[in-house]
Design an enzyme around this catalytic site. Structure first.
Site, PDB file in Angstrom:
ATOM      1  CB  THR A 106       1.222   6.584  10.635  1.00  0.00           C
ATOM      2  OG1 THR A 106       1.041   7.845  10.265  1.00  0.00           O
ATOM      3  CG2 THR A 106       0.351   5.706   9.936  1.00  0.00           C
ATOM      4  CD  GLU A 152      -2.907   8.793   1.438  1.00  0.00           C
ATOM      5  OE1 GLU A 152      -1.913   7.633   1.521  1.00  0.00           O
ATOM      6  OE2 GLU A 152      -3.316   9.097   2.465  1.00  0.00           O
ATOM      7  CE  LYS A 201      -1.815   3.004   2.466  1.00  0.00           C
ATOM      8  NZ  LYS A 201      -1.742   4.212   1.563  1.00  0.00           N
ATOM      9  CB  CYS A 216      13.318   9.976   6.747  1.00  0.00           C
ATOM     10  SG  CYS A 216      14.391   8.830   5.791  1.00  0.00           S
ATOM     11  CD  GLU A 226      13.665   1.571   8.622  1.00  0.00           C
ATOM     12  OE1 GLU A 226      14.236   2.836   8.806  1.00  0.00           O
ATOM     13  OE2 GLU A 226      13.916   0.553   8.816  1.00  0.00           O
ATOM     14  CD  GLU A 255       9.957  13.762  10.155  1.00  0.00           C
ATOM     15  OE1 GLU A 255       9.037  13.069  10.315  1.00  0.00           O
ATOM     16  OE2 GLU A 255      10.852  13.206   9.481  1.00  0.00           O
TER      17      GLU A 255
HETATM   18  P1  NAD Z   1       2.397   8.766   7.007  1.00  0.00           P
HETATM   19  O1  NAD Z   1       2.550   8.191   8.290  1.00  0.00           O
HETATM   20  O2  NAD Z   1       1.302  10.055   6.965  1.00  0.00           O
HETATM   21  O3  NAD Z   1       2.027   7.778   5.704  1.00  0.00           O
HETATM   22  C1  NAD Z   1       2.741   6.781   5.422  1.00  0.00           C
HETATM   23  C2  NAD Z   1       2.131   5.679   4.808  1.00  0.00           C
HETATM   24  O4  NAD Z   1       0.910   5.170   5.705  1.00  0.00           O
HETATM   25  C3  NAD Z   1       1.002   6.180   3.818  1.00  0.00           C
HETATM   26  O5  NAD Z   1       0.931   4.985   2.714  1.00  0.00           O
HETATM   27  C4  NAD Z   1      -0.288   6.265   4.419  1.00  0.00           C
HETATM   28  O6  NAD Z   1      -1.511   6.115   3.617  1.00  0.00           O
HETATM   29  C5  NAD Z   1      -0.212   5.106   5.469  1.00  0.00           C
HETATM   30  N1  NAD Z   1      -1.017   5.212   6.627  1.00  0.00           N
HETATM   31  C6  NAD Z   1      -1.535   6.215   7.239  1.00  0.00           C
HETATM   32  N2  NAD Z   1      -2.244   6.073   8.273  1.00  0.00           N
HETATM   33  C7  NAD Z   1      -2.707   4.684   8.328  1.00  0.00           C
HETATM   34  C8  NAD Z   1      -3.144   3.929   8.984  1.00  0.00           C
HETATM   35  N3  NAD Z   1      -3.922   4.408  10.052  1.00  0.00           N
HETATM   36  N4  NAD Z   1      -2.791   2.437   8.997  1.00  0.00           N
HETATM   37  C9  NAD Z   1      -2.221   2.138   7.891  1.00  0.00           C
HETATM   38  N5  NAD Z   1      -1.615   3.048   7.083  1.00  0.00           N
HETATM   39  C10 NAD Z   1      -1.771   4.211   7.192  1.00  0.00           C
HETATM   40  O7  NAD Z   1       3.645   9.223   6.460  1.00  0.00           O
HETATM   41  P2  NAD Z   1       4.078  10.355   5.036  1.00  0.00           P
HETATM   42  O8  NAD Z   1       3.429  11.631   5.343  1.00  0.00           O
HETATM   43  O9  NAD Z   1       3.297   9.480   4.010  1.00  0.00           O
HETATM   44  O10 NAD Z   1       5.661  10.096   5.018  1.00  0.00           O
HETATM   45  C11 NAD Z   1       6.612  10.853   5.752  1.00  0.00           C
HETATM   46  C12 NAD Z   1       7.019  10.436   6.996  1.00  0.00           C
HETATM   47  O11 NAD Z   1       7.731   9.395   6.553  1.00  0.00           O
HETATM   48  C13 NAD Z   1       8.175  11.337   7.444  1.00  0.00           C
HETATM   49  O12 NAD Z   1       7.737  11.203   9.151  1.00  0.00           O
HETATM   50  C14 NAD Z   1       9.406  10.721   7.297  1.00  0.00           C
HETATM   51  O13 NAD Z   1      10.597  10.881   8.130  1.00  0.00           O
HETATM   52  C15 NAD Z   1       9.256   8.974   7.038  1.00  0.00           C
HETATM   53  N6  NAD Z   1      10.137   8.414   6.358  1.00  0.00           N
HETATM   54  C16 NAD Z   1      11.044   7.594   7.111  1.00  0.00           C
HETATM   55  C17 NAD Z   1      11.788   7.061   6.266  1.00  0.00           C
HETATM   56  C18 NAD Z   1      12.907   5.949   7.070  1.00  0.00           C
HETATM   57  O14 NAD Z   1      13.741   5.354   6.417  1.00  0.00           O
HETATM   58  N7  NAD Z   1      12.843   6.019   8.343  1.00  0.00           N
HETATM   59  C19 NAD Z   1      12.108   7.101   5.063  1.00  0.00           C
HETATM   60  C20 NAD Z   1      10.811   7.948   4.242  1.00  0.00           C
HETATM   61  C21 NAD Z   1      10.211   8.684   5.091  1.00  0.00           C
END
Ligand code: NAD
Length: 489
Positions: free
Chosen positions: A230, A176, A173, A282, A248, A384
């Site tokens: 999340t 979106e 997944k 990240c 992650e 962040e």
């Molecule tokens: P997000 O947590 O909003 O969403 C990530 C994914 O989770 C998306 O696919 C989203 O649709 C899904 N999601 C959201 N709510 C959910 C739920 N209740 N159940 C299941 N899935 C759900 O994060 P984002 O805004 O897409 O990404 C940015 C974040 O990702 C930042 O905090 C960044 O630091 C982190 N990130 C971390 C790494 C790493 O390697 N540690 C790499 C890239 C991004």
């Protein structure tokens, strides 16, 4: 053609839901894609379960699985231009950056393709002449792979390649907001010969399409990359069925500059550390920690150069970085800067949307921003912002630098700049973070583990540990001379 991929077939959402994707650089429409709900997710889980329990993939020899990944790597190279363009339209990222990402993605598949064949059983020396003992590494089962929008296909590859190498089936997944490279990956996996049902794709929102993945008893593991809130929610949900979980999450990464650092390189890389992809990384070096005696000269130069950074859309060859992903995210970054200023930070540059350039008017652009004289208690330092916002703190000596660097709930990445290599090693050994660079920022290789300490998550991607995440060790003991023990006689 429909966009969900379930059991080897392209299908539309059951309730006919759709979502319009627009390019964040100018708001232009990219495409309308299918938007799954919980019922579609349940179908995808059932397909992955069936392919795991009844299909050939988990029992396929590891070397053959590896060969398939190598074929996928070749297909990714073949379709690099198409994929990079799709990813840039979804994210607003400069085309050249998407092209770099595609090379990294192919390398990731290649790495796990080779590694798959190298992992064998482990023979255990029990000291017992009448027993054979060995450990075999089996796939975990059905894996839910949930990924973010900032490096859509890269983060996906870090999960899909090792999951397949280990013999799992999966439901992917992606965010979106950025579905297109994941859609094309499904085509490439099929073209490479992956059996139907091994790879399944669900597009849709987190709460609707994603949440059931953490809850469902037929999912054995959730590997998630995304935000801290999340991740916490997913972990709590997954506890109900005691799933394996890998997280992650975010970072608030210190970039520590001592006065004896190479000035020119450290300034240059301080900009790259934080402003690459407009800070939506990240591991972004968003917290600049500068030794007191160097502070004024260093920050003046960072600010001078930050003002010169050119913003633009994916296909503007003069642009040096692009927009934020959405209006909502832009508003969040603005709120962090406003909070920082209210808490006493000094605005040195940026702090606003660009004005006067019609090419930027319809995109979610934000000027590279430097906030000086920050303190560890400020929300813009602790949380962040995930935008082009650099906070600057001063330190007096080595102990002070380490104390400030570790004063965060996160522990993903960071860097130390100094010409004193003994000091560099001392500082590195005291930092509670998963990746530390000495006199560099941002490089990574698929051979080396990536992941966080503390609330940046747990589990590792890449490297041998990145494969082990998707394996269950099973201990097999064989008594070679069975005879009664007489314990209860
Ligand atoms: P997000 O947590 O909003 O969403 C990530 C994914 O989770 C998306 O696919 C989203 O649709 C899904 N999601 C959201 N709510 C959910 C739920 N209740 N159940 C299941 N899935 C759900 O994060 P984002 O805004 O897409 O990404 C940015 C974040 O990702 C930042 O905090 C960044 O630091 C982190 N990130 C971390 C790494 C790493 O390697 N540690 C790499 C890239 C991004």
């Amino acid at each position: 053609m429909p966009d969900l991929f379930i059991g080897g077939a392209w299908t539309a959402a059951l309730d006919e839901g759709t979502r319009e994707i627009r390019c964040p650089a100018d708001g232009s429409p990219v495409a309308v894609v299918d938007e799954a709900g919980g019922k579609d997710t349940a179908l995808a889980i059932a397909a992955a379960r069936h392919a795991f329990d009844e299909g050939s993939w988990p029992g396929t020899p590891a070397a053959e699985r590896g060969d398939l990944l190598l074929r996928v790597a070749d297909l990714l190279v073949r379709d690099k231009a198409l994929l990079a363009r799709a990813e840039s339209l979804d994210t607003g990222k400069r085309l050249v950056e998407s092209e770099y990402d595609m090379d990294d993605i192919a390398n990731c598949f290649r790495y796990f393709g080779h590694l798959a064949a190298q992992v064998g059983d482990r023979v255990v020396d029990t000291g017992n002449p009448d027993a054979e003992s060995r450990v075999v590494y089996e796939p975990v089962g059905v894996c839910a792979l949930i990924t973010p929008w900032n490096y859509p296909l890269l983060q996906t590859a870090w999960k899909v390649a090792p999951a397949l190498a280990a013999g799992n089936t999966f439901v992917l997944k992606p965010s979106e907001l950025t579905p297109h490279s994941a859609i094309h990956l499904m085509r490439l996996l099929s073209e490479a010969g992956l059996p139907a049902g091994v790879a399944n794709l669900i597009l849709g929102s987190g709460p609707e399409a994603g949440a059931p993945l953490a809850d469902h008893p037929d999912v054995d593991m959730v590997s998630f990359t995304g935000g801290l809130q999340t991740g916490r929610r997913l972990m709590a949900t997954a506890a109900g069925t005691v799933k394996k979980v890998a997280l992650e999450l975010g970072g608030k990464n210190p970039n520590i500059v001592f006065a004896d650092a190479d000035f020119e390189t450290a300034v240059d890389m301080a900009l790259t550390a934080v402003f690459l992809h407009s800070g939506q990384v990240c591991s972004a070096g968003a917290r600049l920690l500068v030794e007191d005696s160097l502070h004024d000269r260093f920050v003046d130069e960072v600010v001078r150069r930050a003002r010169l950074i050119r913003l633009g859309g994916p296909f503007d060859e003069q642009a040096q970085t692009g927009p934020l992903i959405s209006a909502q995210h832009l508003a969040k970054v603005e709120a962090y800067v406003a909070a920082g200023l209210a808490e006493g930070a000094v605005l040195r540059c940026g702090g606003a949307r660009p004005s006067g350039d019609p090419a930027l008017a319809d995109g979610y652009f934000y000027l590279p921003t430097v906030l000086d004289e920050c303190g560890a208690g400020m929300s813009v330092v602790r949380e962040e912002s995930f935008g082009p916002v650099l906070t600057v703190e001063r330190f007096t000596d080595e102990d002070d630098a380490v104390r400030l660097a570790n004063d965060t709930i996160y522990g993903l990445a960071g860097a130390v700049w100094t010409s004193d290599q003994e000091r560099a090693q001392r500082v590195v050994s005291r930092l509670r973070i998963g990746t530390v660079w000495i006199n560099d920022y941002h490089p990574y290789v698929p051979q080396a583990e990536w992941g966080g300490f503390k609330q940046s998550g747990f589990g590792r991607e890449l490297g041998p540990t990145g494969l082990a995440e998707y394996q269950e060790p099973k201990h097999i003991w064989r008594n070679t001379s069975p005879a009664p023990q007489g314990w209860f006689s």
